[in-house]
Write a protein that holds these residues in place. Structure first.
Motif, PDB file in Angstrom:
ATOM      1  N   VAL A 121       0.943  -1.293  -0.141  1.00 36.59           N
ATOM      2  CA  VAL A 121       0.187   0.052   0.074  1.00 36.59           C
ATOM      3  C   VAL A 121       0.995   1.354   0.160  1.00 36.59           C
ATOM      4  N   PRO A 122       1.712   1.279   0.850  1.00 36.05           N
ATOM      5  CA  PRO A 122       2.680   2.378   0.632  1.00 36.05           C
ATOM      6  C   PRO A 122       3.375   2.849  -0.484  1.00 36.05           C
ATOM      7  N   ALA A 123       3.815   1.929  -1.171  1.00 37.01           N
ATOM      8  CA  ALA A 123       4.490   2.062  -2.463  1.00 37.01           C
ATOM      9  C   ALA A 123       3.576   2.386  -3.504  1.00 37.01           C
ATOM     10  N   LEU A 124       2.185   1.924  -3.382  1.00 34.48           N
ATOM     11  CA  LEU A 124       1.053   2.189  -4.575  1.00 34.48           C
ATOM     12  C   LEU A 124       0.916   3.606  -4.177  1.00 34.48           C
ATOM     13  N   ASN A 125       0.829   4.076  -3.100  1.00 37.01           N
ATOM     14  CA  ASN A 125       0.261   5.488  -2.449  1.00 37.01           C
ATOM     15  C   ASN A 125       1.484   6.468  -3.059  1.00 37.01           C
ATOM     16  N   GLU A 126       2.755   5.999  -2.758  1.00 36.77           N
ATOM     17  CA  GLU A 126       3.765   6.791  -3.310  1.00 36.77           C
ATOM     18  C   GLU A 126       4.079   6.848  -4.801  1.00 36.77           C
ATOM     19  N   PHE A 127       3.985   5.692  -5.568  1.00 40.49           N
ATOM     20  CA  PHE A 127       4.167   5.804  -6.760  1.00 40.49           C
ATOM     21  C   PHE A 127       3.128   6.681  -7.623  1.00 40.49           C
ATOM     22  N   HIS A 128       1.789   6.718  -7.131  1.00 40.43           N
ATOM     23  CA  HIS A 128       0.992   7.423  -7.765  1.00 40.43           C
ATOM     24  C   HIS A 128       1.010   8.992  -7.274  1.00 40.43           C
ATOM     25  N   ALA A 129       1.468   9.149  -6.057  1.00 41.06           N
ATOM     26  CA  ALA A 129       1.711  10.722  -5.906  1.00 41.06           C
ATOM     27  C   ALA A 129       2.922  11.182  -6.657  1.00 41.06           C
ATOM     28  N   LEU A 130       3.900  10.529  -6.774  1.00 39.97           N
ATOM     29  CA  LEU A 130       5.085  10.704  -7.426  1.00 39.97           C
ATOM     30  C   LEU A 130       4.508  11.233  -9.003  1.00 39.97           C
ATOM     31  N   ILE A 131       3.911  10.185  -9.532  1.00 41.11           N
ATOM     32  CA  ILE A 131       3.215  10.559 -10.998  1.00 41.11           C
ATOM     33  C   ILE A 131       2.651  11.619 -11.082  1.00 41.11           C
ATOM     34  N   VAL A 132       1.569  12.175  -9.926  1.00 36.20           N
ATOM     35  CA  VAL A 132       0.821  13.220  -9.941  1.00 36.20           C
ATOM     36  C   VAL A 132       1.678  14.473 -10.049  1.00 36.20           C
ATOM     37  N   ALA A 133       2.761  14.523  -9.078  1.00 31.85           N
ATOM     38  CA  ALA A 133       3.654  15.596  -8.842  1.00 31.85           C
ATOM     39  C   ALA A 133       4.293  16.043 -10.064  1.00 31.85           C
TER      40      ALA A 133
END
Length: 202
Positions: free
Chosen positions: A159-171
């Motif tokens: 979950v943390p990796a999925l969260n961070e990956f999406h957040a990084l893509i958005v940024a």
């Protein structure tokens, strides 16, 4: 990156619905209005006259449509027993339930699953499609489920990796990989064939 912004899981759910087809800054203004009116809870939102709710969320755009969607979600949420009851559902059942609510599509449902319920799903949005297409990881027009399950197969139930990956893509999509990209200084430029087209080396 501590994304998604929201003080409570329910606020995250509201934000996921309000952010459809608008920038997050507009959603923030709408949520400030809801807090100021002391109606940022499912019971109050469900009971509020539709026109009053539309006025409060006006900054988010499409406010009449979103008022209806938000109230449909709140009614469903309360009928299922609220957050505590829903946390007991399997991810698959919860996703099906969310998708049964009028106005909740796959991206909104997965936003809620990942960020409010911390379930191992990946959110596919316009930033994801643009980045994957430019890196030639995807064509850009694949069905939502193909991209979602493809990423989940690589990252697993982290979950943390999925969260961070999406957040990084958005940024990345907001700052550099925009519709008209800013390739100079992009950390992915060396592996991005699209940068040769958008920002050719002179």
């Amino acid at each position: 990156m501590h994304w998604w912004p929201g003080e409570t899981p329910f606020e995250v759910m509201v934000g996921a619905i309000l952010t459809q087809n608008t920038a997050w800054t507009n959603v923030e203004r709408a949520i400030v209005n809801l807090k100021a009116a002391e109606v940022l809870d499912p019971e109050s939102l469900a009971a509020l006259p539709r026109n009053d709710l539309a006025g409060l969320i006006r900054p988010s755009g499409y406010f009449n449509v979103k008022a209806g969607r938000l109230q449909a979600f709140c009614h469903w949420y309360l009928e299922q027993g609220g957050e505590t009851a829903l946390r007991g559902w399997s991810t698959e059942a919860l996703r099906r339930g969310l998708l049964s609510v009028k106005g909740v599509g796959p991206e909104t449902a997965d936003d809620i699953l990942l960020y409010a319920f911390e379930r191992p799903v990946f959110v596919v949005d316009a930033y994801t499609r643009r980045l994957f297409a430019r890196l030639e990881l995807a064509g850009g027009d694949e069905p939502y489920e193909v991209l979602r399950t493809g990423v989940e197969a690589v990252l697993g139930e982290d979950v943390p990796a999925l969260n961070e990956f999406h957040a990084l893509i958005v940024a990345h999509g907001k700052t550099l990989c925009r519709p008209r990209p800013r390739c100079e200084g992009c950390p992915l430029q060396s592996m991005c064939q699209a940068s040769l087209r958008f920002c050719p080396v002179v």
